[in-house]
Design a protein around this motif. Structure first.
Motif, short mmCIF file in Angstrom:
data_model
loop_
_atom_site.label_atom_id
_atom_site.label_comp_id
_atom_site.label_asym_id
_atom_site.label_seq_id
_atom_site.Cartn_x
_atom_site.Cartn_y
_atom_site.Cartn_z
N ASN A 1 0.81 -1.22 0.00
CA ASN A 1 0.00 0.00 0.00
C ASN A 1 0.84 1.28 0.00
O ASN A 1 0.30 2.37 -0.04
CB ASN A 1 -0.93 0.01 1.21
N LYS A 2 2.16 1.09 0.08
CA LYS A 2 3.05 2.25 0.07
C LYS A 2 3.84 2.30 -1.24
O LYS A 2 4.32 1.27 -1.72
CB LYS A 2 4.01 2.21 1.26
N ILE A 3 3.96 3.49 -1.77
CA ILE A 3 4.69 3.68 -3.03
C ILE A 3 6.17 3.87 -2.73
O ILE A 3 6.54 4.73 -1.93
CB ILE A 3 4.14 4.91 -3.78
N LYS A 4 6.99 3.04 -3.36
CA LYS A 4 8.43 3.22 -3.25
C LYS A 4 8.90 4.06 -4.43
O LYS A 4 8.61 3.74 -5.59
CB LYS A 4 9.15 1.88 -3.22
N ALA A 5 9.62 5.15 -4.13
CA ALA A 5 10.03 6.07 -5.19
C ALA A 5 11.37 6.69 -4.84
O ALA A 5 11.86 6.60 -3.72
CB ALA A 5 8.97 7.16 -5.37
N GLY A 6 11.96 7.34 -5.85
CA GLY A 6 13.20 8.08 -5.63
C GLY A 6 14.36 7.49 -6.41
O GLY A 6 14.21 6.63 -7.27
N GLY A 7 15.56 8.01 -6.08
CA GLY A 7 16.76 7.52 -6.73
C GLY A 7 16.99 8.07 -8.12
O GLY A 7 17.69 7.47 -8.93
N GLY A 8 16.42 9.26 -8.41
CA GLY A 8 16.60 9.87 -9.72
C GLY A 8 18.00 10.43 -9.91
O GLY A 8 18.77 10.59 -8.95
N MET A 9 18.33 10.76 -11.16
CA MET A 9 19.64 11.31 -11.52
C MET A 9 19.44 12.61 -12.27
O MET A 9 18.54 12.72 -13.11
CB MET A 9 20.43 10.30 -12.36
N TYR A 10 20.33 13.59 -12.00
CA TYR A 10 20.04 14.95 -12.46
C TYR A 10 21.17 15.63 -13.22
O TYR A 10 20.98 16.75 -13.69
CB TYR A 10 19.62 15.81 -11.25
N SER A 11 22.33 15.02 -13.33
CA SER A 11 23.40 15.69 -14.08
C SER A 11 24.04 14.73 -15.08
O SER A 11 23.64 14.68 -16.23
CB SER A 11 24.46 16.29 -13.15
N SER A 12 25.03 13.93 -14.68
CA SER A 12 25.67 12.99 -15.59
C SER A 12 26.46 11.98 -14.78
O SER A 12 26.33 11.92 -13.55
CB SER A 12 26.56 13.74 -16.60
N PHE A 13 27.30 11.21 -15.48
CA PHE A 13 28.08 10.16 -14.87
C PHE A 13 29.57 10.44 -15.01
O PHE A 13 30.00 11.25 -15.82
CB PHE A 13 27.83 8.81 -15.58
N ALA A 14 30.37 9.70 -14.22
CA ALA A 14 31.80 9.54 -14.49
C ALA A 14 32.02 8.10 -14.91
O ALA A 14 31.25 7.21 -14.53
CB ALA A 14 32.61 9.87 -13.24
N LEU A 15 33.06 7.87 -15.71
CA LEU A 15 33.28 6.52 -16.23
C LEU A 15 34.77 6.22 -16.28
O LEU A 15 35.57 7.06 -16.69
CB LEU A 15 32.66 6.40 -17.63
N ASP A 16 35.12 5.03 -15.84
CA ASP A 16 36.49 4.53 -15.93
C ASP A 16 36.55 3.57 -17.11
O ASP A 16 36.13 2.40 -16.99
CB ASP A 16 36.87 3.83 -14.62
N PRO A 17 37.02 4.02 -18.28
CA PRO A 17 36.99 3.15 -19.46
C PRO A 17 37.95 1.97 -19.37
O PRO A 17 37.71 0.94 -20.00
CB PRO A 17 37.36 4.10 -20.61
N ASP A 18 39.03 2.10 -18.62
CA ASP A 18 39.97 0.98 -18.48
C ASP A 18 39.33 -0.17 -17.70
O ASP A 18 39.49 -1.34 -18.05
CB ASP A 18 41.24 1.45 -17.78
N ALA A 19 38.59 0.18 -16.64
CA ALA A 19 37.93 -0.84 -15.83
C ALA A 19 36.53 -1.16 -16.35
O ALA A 19 35.92 -2.15 -15.92
CB ALA A 19 37.85 -0.38 -14.37
N GLY A 20 36.00 -0.32 -17.25
CA GLY A 20 34.63 -0.53 -17.74
C GLY A 20 33.59 -0.30 -16.68
O GLY A 20 32.57 -1.00 -16.62
N LEU A 21 33.80 0.72 -15.83
CA LEU A 21 32.89 1.00 -14.72
C LEU A 21 32.28 2.39 -14.85
O LEU A 21 32.98 3.35 -15.20
CB LEU A 21 33.63 0.90 -13.37
N VAL A 22 31.00 2.50 -14.57
CA VAL A 22 30.31 3.78 -14.60
C VAL A 22 29.87 4.14 -13.19
O VAL A 22 29.35 3.30 -12.45
CB VAL A 22 29.11 3.77 -15.58
N TYR A 23 30.13 5.40 -12.80
CA TYR A 23 29.83 5.90 -11.46
C TYR A 23 28.67 6.89 -11.57
O TYR A 23 28.78 7.90 -12.27
CB TYR A 23 31.05 6.59 -10.85
#
Length: 529
Positions: free
Chosen positions: A224-246
């Motif tokens: 009966n409760k709505i779970k919400a949130g966790g939006g993103m508002y600017s951009s990411f950082a990315l480590d291309p050598d490790a293939g990881l996105v922050y």
């Protein structure tokens, strides 16, 4: 002779960029030298430019050489991207291509989204292989031809009826368009998604509000409760050598009512790191558990190796702190306040609770930057208190197109404008020690951009375009641009001449700024040869 040497360096940089086909920001942000290929420059998101033609000795001579006037009055927060001699900026409905020297329009592509939500702007484009990528207010991801603005593909992605929309700027890597949606305050759930850059087909998805696993247990298990949130508002950082996105992650919903959603509410108000190829979670760090102050991590984290040899992540939060983290996000190396911190532990009441930084305080959509020569981080911030009055049960009805929040006074009553301050704080990247601080009698939300010439560029919401000596904070240039500034500030070279572009004009009811129509001003040194 000096001018000739600088020209040769610029030509070599152009050739180097051409050799990689200018596909996207490369591993190190210094490849953003002649161009500015992403929202925060390079994949590491540090905003550092290696250009030195404009330095601490001559920056005061900068002159405005061109201006592109956008025929829209809005809260303009776009981060300009420069590819070759063309600049790209966005508004809610339009994408503009501009001559990066003369400020003349080359083309504009305007769309008609089914909704504009609460008017939050779309903050920019990503570029790769002759295409531009952006999100829309009605939940689509678009690919445009960078030469013409023609739509290559259009993928409906998230559900605007559920309060989900796109504000953040994508990152393109390895044939994937990585983007996260906004909607924390509208009852939406933040999804980080990857799309095939050629076809627009979705490749993977990660939910910042999990529905399964151990993290789901940090939310109420109540249908009966709505779970919400966790939006993103600017951009990411990315480590291309490790293939990881922050990715930064915003607040849980509904805002302000912690008792509605007991638990830590993972992964909100933190940073998550994902495998960029698969979307698999590789780590997270939560700065604020069970947030009830609207303290998003709205700005991109940044990646760098400090002078002391530490591979680090830095992130700034709306709670008024800058954090230095290990690259795996497991160790908090330092936590430095960049605003006043007052009454943050007090419960919110129906009568009203004042706290600082407020719901619009701390660091917002432009986050920290890093200068390798100085081993210094630079952080913009709003230092402004909010009073929140809790609402009753009727305030928690989720309605399409309306905020899903638990207060009786929206995002709060801000202190008077006379008590609205802003700062840029310089911080040692190894110790977290404050090196210097610039104080303003207004909010600081525009980008902060350091260069190898020893200059730090920024601006404020009273319309001042500023250049500092990055080593000590001395103001070297101050120009009154008339309109509030909350957009990107970038630098690039064309024809051997270094330019600085400022995205200005920000009419914003919540930050309480007035402005005329939006614009991009272009600066350069006079008579440079």
């Amino acid at each position: 002779m000096k001018a000739l040497l600088q020209l040769l360096i610029a030509i070599l940089n152009v050739v180097a960029c051409a050799g990689t086909n200018a596909q996207s920001p490369t591993t190190k942000s210094d490849t953003a030298g002649t161009e500015w290929l992403g929202y925060n420059g390079g994949y590491d998101a540090t905003r550092f430019s290696p250009l030195t033609q404009i330095d601490t000795k001559n920056v005061a001579q900068l002159k405005e050489v061109a201006r592109f006037k956008i025929p829209e009055t809005l809260s303009f927060q776009s981060g300009p991207v420069v590819v070759g001699d063309t600049m790209f900026v966005t508004t809610v409905t339009s994408t503009y291509a501009i001559d990066a020297r003369m400020g003349k329009q080359r083309w504009v592509r305007t769309i008609k989204p089914k909704t504009t939500m609460i008017g939050t702007p779309v903050r920019g484009v990503a570029y790769a292989d002759g295409h531009l990528f952006r999100g829309t207010m009605d939940g689509h991801v678009l690919a445009l031809d960078a030469k013409t603005g023609d739509v290559i593909w259009d993928t409906p992605s998230v559900d605007p009826d559920a309060g989900e929309y796109y504000t953040a700027v994508p990152v393109v890597w390895n044939g994937l368009v990585l983007i996260g949606n906004s909607g924390s305050d509208m009852g939406g759930v933040g999804h980080i998604r990857a799309f095939d850059a050629k076809t627009g087909k979705q490749v993977w998805n990660f939910d910042n509000v999990p529905s399964t696993g151990e993290a789901a247990k940090t939310w109420p298990d109540d249908p009966n409760k709505i779970k919400a949130g966790g939006g993103m508002y600017s951009s990411f950082a990315l480590d291309p050598d490790a293939g990881l996105v922050y990715s930064p992650v915003g607040n849980p919903g509904p805002d302000f009512v912690k008792d509605y959603r007991p638990g830590d509410n993972l992964y909100t108000c933190g940073v998550v790191v994902l495998d960029a190829k698969s979307g698999e979670l590789k780590g997270y760090h939560q700065f604020v558990k069970n947030d009830f102050h609207d303290w998003d991590v709205a700005a991109s984290p940044i990646l760098f190796t400090s002078k002391g040899g530490q591979q680090m992540v830095a992130a700034a939060c709306k709670n008024g702190y800058l954090y230095g983290l290990s690259r795996d996000l497991q160790t908090e190396l330092f936590k430095t306040a960049v605003t006043r911190i007052e009454n943050t532990g007090a419960p919110l009441t129906k009568e009203g609770t004042r706290y600082l930084p407020g719901s619009q305080g701390g660091t917002n959509w432009y986050g920290p930057s890093y200068s390798p020569p100085l081993n210094a981080l630079f952080v913009p911030a709003i230092d402004w208190a909010t009073t929140i009055k809790l609402g009753g049960p009727d305030d928690l009805k989720k309605q399409p197109g309306k905020p899903f929040i638990g207060s009786a006074n929206a995002f709060g009553d801000q202190d008077p404008k006379t008590q609205r301050f802003g700062h840029i704080t310089a911080i040692d990247a190894d110790s977290g020690k404050v090196l210097w601080k610039y104080d303003a009698k207004t909010a600081m939300v525009a980008a902060v951009t350091p260069t190898a010439g020893g200059v730090l560029f920024s601006a404020d919401t009273k319309g001042k375009f500023l250049a500092f000596d990055a080593a000590n904070g001395h103001v070297l240039l101050e120009k009154d641009m008339q309109d509030a500034i909350g957009g990107g500030i970038i630098t690039y070279i064309l024809g051997g001449r270094q330019y600085v572009a400022v995205a200005g004009g920000m009419k914003n009811a919540i930050v309480q700024t007035e402005s005329g129509s939006a614009w991009v001003a272009i600066f350069a040194l006079p008579d440079h040869t």
